[in-house]
Every structure is written in C-alpha cells, then in structure tokens.
Design an enzyme around this catalytic site. Structure first.
Site, PDB file in Angstrom:
ATOM      1  N   ASN A   1       1.939  -5.194  -3.078  1.00 34.04           N
ATOM      2  CA  ASN A   1       0.553  -5.522  -2.733  1.00 34.04           C
ATOM      3  C   ASN A   1      -0.212  -4.241  -2.393  1.00 34.04           C
ATOM      4  OD1 ASN A   1      -1.423  -7.668  -1.975  1.00 34.04           O
ATOM      5  ND2 ASN A   1      -1.186  -6.849   0.103  1.00 34.04           N
TER       6      ASN A   1
ATOM      7  N   HIS B   1     -10.322  -5.584  -1.647  1.00 29.33           N
ATOM      8  CA  HIS B   1     -11.284  -5.276  -0.581  1.00 29.33           C
ATOM      9  C   HIS B   1     -12.385  -4.439  -1.226  1.00 29.33           C
ATOM     10  CE1 HIS B   1      -8.958  -6.912   2.681  1.00 29.33           C
ATOM     11  NE2 HIS B   1      -7.892  -6.232   2.310  1.00 29.33           N
TER      12      HIS B   1
ATOM     13  N   ASP C   1     -12.483  -9.605  -0.045  1.00 23.73           N
ATOM     14  CA  ASP C   1     -13.728  -9.605   0.723  1.00 23.73           C
ATOM     15  C   ASP C   1     -14.627  -8.529   0.125  1.00 23.73           C
ATOM     16  OD1 ASP C   1     -12.593  -7.289   1.925  1.00 23.73           O
ATOM     17  OD2 ASP C   1     -12.215  -8.295   3.826  1.00 23.73           O
TER      18      ASP C   1
ATOM     19  N   GLU D   1       0.809  -1.229   0.000  1.00 28.44           N
ATOM     20  CA  GLU D   1       0.000   0.000   0.000  1.00 28.44           C
ATOM     21  C   GLU D   1       0.842   1.278   0.000  1.00 28.44           C
ATOM     22  OE1 GLU D   1      -2.863  -0.384   3.168  1.00 28.44           O
ATOM     23  OE2 GLU D   1      -3.700  -2.216   2.338  1.00 28.44           O
TER      24      GLU D   1
ATOM     25  N   GLU E   1      -6.531 -10.482  -0.901  1.00 28.82           N
ATOM     26  CA  GLU E   1      -7.256 -10.217   0.352  1.00 28.82           C
ATOM     27  C   GLU E   1      -8.760 -10.042   0.095  1.00 28.82           C
ATOM     28  OE1 GLU E   1      -5.406  -6.994   2.546  1.00 28.82           O
ATOM     29  OE2 GLU E   1      -3.394  -7.713   2.097  1.00 28.82           O
TER      30      GLU E   1
END
Ligand code: XIL
Length: 369
Positions: free
Chosen positions: A211, A250, A282, A167, A280
């Site tokens: 990432n 996300h 979701d 990030e 990741e």
C-alpha cells in the site's frame, strides 16, 4: 455506542445528498441520486465502497457519524485508521494490545463490512522500542517476523486483506527507515514472506497487499519504482507472496489523476497479477473552506477514482479516508492551509463530491465536476 440501524441518520444523509448544490445551480435534477454508495458499487460489479474508521478519533464520539458509517448500504468495507498500527498493537516488545483494533473488527462484523487490515510494516507510528532499539539484521528481522505472525494469527480471516508493507518508496528510492538501515532492501520481500508463511500455516484466505501513496500516476518515477523494485521485487522471491496493491489516493484538487490515468495504472498493476484497491481516497482543497472551483475539482477527482476503478476488472473497490471534513486527518493547521478533503463538509453538509461518487458508480456523466 449505539450500533443499531438508525433510519433518521440515513434520512438526514439522503436529504443532505439530494440537496447537494450543482455547478448549474439546479438541485432538482439530481434529487433522486442515491447516497447509498456501497450499494451502487455492488450494482456496478465491485465489492465495496468503504470508509476508514479510527475508534480513537473524534469521529467515533459523533453519533451521527457512526450512524452513517454503520449503514452497510453506504459503506460496505472499512480500514482501521490507526488502531492496527505497530505502536498501538505492540507497544512493548512481545506485549500485544488488540483492544482498539478488536473494536473495529467487531464494528465491521456487526455492520457487514469487509475489513482491509492496515498495516504490518511501516516507517511511521512505530513504538520507540523499534525505532531506538540496538538491532542487528537478524534480531530486527525476528522482531518483524514476530509482529507480522502474531498480528496475522490474531485477526485471521476477519481480515479480507492485510497491508503488509506500507509506503516503502519515497520518490524513486526506498524510504529511509529503521528496516532499510538495519536489514536492507530485502526487508520488504522478507515481510511478505513472513506474512505468506503465517497465512499458509494458519490456513487463512487473507490477501497480502502493498500500500502506498502517489502511485496513481502512470509513468511517474515513484510509480515506476514501486512496480519495478517493490512489486516485481517481491514477486521475484515468490509470486505467491503478494496478491494486491493499494493505491492510497491522497490527492489535492490541483494534483490528481484523471479517470483514464487511474484506469491505466490500475490495469498495469492488474497485469502483474495483482488485485487493486483504492484505499485512502481524499482530495484536499488548497484553502478552506473550498471555493466553488475547488469543489468542482474535488468532485472531478472523486469521480475519476471511482470511474477509473470501474474500468478495471481487478479493481475491487474504493475506500475513503473518512467522510466528514471536520474529522479528517488533513486539517489546515498542519497542512499549509490545505484541507476539507472529504465528500461531506463540517456538520455533515454534502459537497459536490458526494454526488460525483454516486454519479460515477451509476455510470452517468458528472454533473458537478
Ligand atoms: C494517518 C491517520 O489517519 C492519522 O490519524 C495519523 O495521525 C497518521 O496516519 N497513509 C497511511 C495511513 O497509510 O495509515 C495514514 O493514516 C495516512 C497516510
């Protein structure tokens, strides 16, 4: 913690999955849909369907959660949700604590999972000695190098990949953090250089990844920034320094890419010579519990992630950031009421998204989207 394979837990999961309500209200049509997501992913030519694990989180105290997580037919890869982060692994300068992270490594190895190691350099979850130290560019770079090198050497080839920098972009700019302030933009390429040097010196085969979240949308300013400034920026130092990019994914039910968009952006990263992981995944609902429309949109988003990955050779697999809502990091109290982002609801009840994952890996139309 019991590690042995537990048939009852898997049977419970299978029963839950086959009882998933569909939009049409028919349960029987999908009764044979396999809940063995990882096996389906491998059958489709991918390396894994995985699930993160935080051994310091409540999920680790749930026997049923762990019995399902342990099943290598369901999850074939994992990522430590927290325990490899800097604040846990080097709480004081030069004093390392690998206890919790080693536990995840052990659990992964005992259950035949590949390990995505996560992460080495990030703005968040830093110990205070990093965020409040009095640094010069040289001393912070030396501390960063020591952290990276020690971590890579400790975990060695138990890591399939390392998220070296996490990030580093916010919108179309570098994320403001201590590394940017003290070292400048070059800290990103320097981190990859140090990681590469450690991998070379140790003779490891671990792959080095960048990432980030919100980089799953082709043409988006952040996506363009990551491609042009970060990925190409590292490659300009040396193309050998970076092997892959992790698209965190996300998402929310009202803001997620289509399968075509996922495939397009994954191919753009692949065209840079990079392996791609969805790392990741979701998908939060705007209110909890998710209503029927949100459940269908959530299923559509999970379906898009898997279908998009399937369309691109260099996409190796998909990892979800937890699989049961009650243990998710996205809880409504701290996310403006949004939540329930996983494929299983509280109490392990399968949601349409669980069927969507199986349908996507199986290459069949989404019945629940
Ligand atoms: C999250 C964890 O899941 C939480 O338990 C923790 O409180 C904060 O971090 N991007 C990442 C992950 O790369 O490391 C974050 O994990 C979620 C966002």
């Amino acid at each position: 913690m019991q590690l042995t394979f537990n048939l009852a837990a898997v049977a419970a999961l299978a029963a839950a999955a086959s009882a998933t309500p569909t939009k049409t209200g028919s349960l029987s049509a999908r009764a044979s849909l396999s809940p063995y997501y990882h096996d389906l992913a491998v059958d489709a030519g991918k390396q894994w369907f995985g699930c993160a694990l935080d051994t310091t989180g409540a999920e680790y105290q749930s026997d049923l959660y762990m019995q399902i997580w342990n099943d290598s037919r369901i999850f074939g890869s994992t990522t430590p949700g927290n325990t490899q982060k800097w604040m846990y692994t080097e709480p004081q300068q030069g004093v390392f604590d690998f206890s919790q992270a080693d536990l995840t490594v052990q659990l992964a190895q005992q259950t035949g999972k590949k390990l995505r190691c996560h992460n080495l350099v990030w703005s968040s979850q830093l110990p205070s000695w990093v965020t409040s130290g009095s640094w010069t560019a040289d001393t912070l770079a030396a501390a960063m190098k020591n952290h990276i090198t020690t971590m890579i050497n400790h975990f060695g080839d138990s890591c399939y990949s390392w998220d070296v920098v996490n990030e580093a972009a916010s919108g179309d700019a570098f994320t403001d953090n201590i590394f940017l302030q003290v070292i400048g933009e070059n800290y990103v390429a320097m981190a990859f250089m140090y990681a590469y040097q450690a991998v070379q010196a140790g003779g490891y085969s671990v792959k080095l990844f960048y990432n980030d979240y919100g980089i799953e949308f082709p043409g988006d300013p952040k996506t363009n920034f990551v491609i042009n400034k970060i990925l190409r920026g590292v490659q300009a130092w040396d193309p050998a320094y970076i092997q892959g990019v992790g698209m965190e994914s996300h998402w929310s039910t009202d803001y997620h890419p289509s399968a075509e968009q996922v495939a397009t952006i994954a191919q753009a990263y692949a065209d840079l010579g990079l392996e791609v992981h969805i790392t990741e995944l979701d998908v939060a609902c705007p209110t909890v519990p998710c209503d029927a429309a949100a459940l269908a949109q959530q299923a559509d988003a999970y379906y898009a992630a898997v279908k998009g990955c399937l369309a691109v050779d260099k996409c190796a697999g998909v990892t979800v950031w937890g699989f049961v809502d009650q243990f998710s990091w996205i809880q409504p109290e701290s996310n403006d009421g949004k939540g329930d982002p996983c494929i299983f609801a509280d109490n392990f009840v399968a949601k349409p998204a669980s069927s969507a994952v199986s349908e996507a890996w199986s290459g069949i139309a989404c019945d629940v989207c």
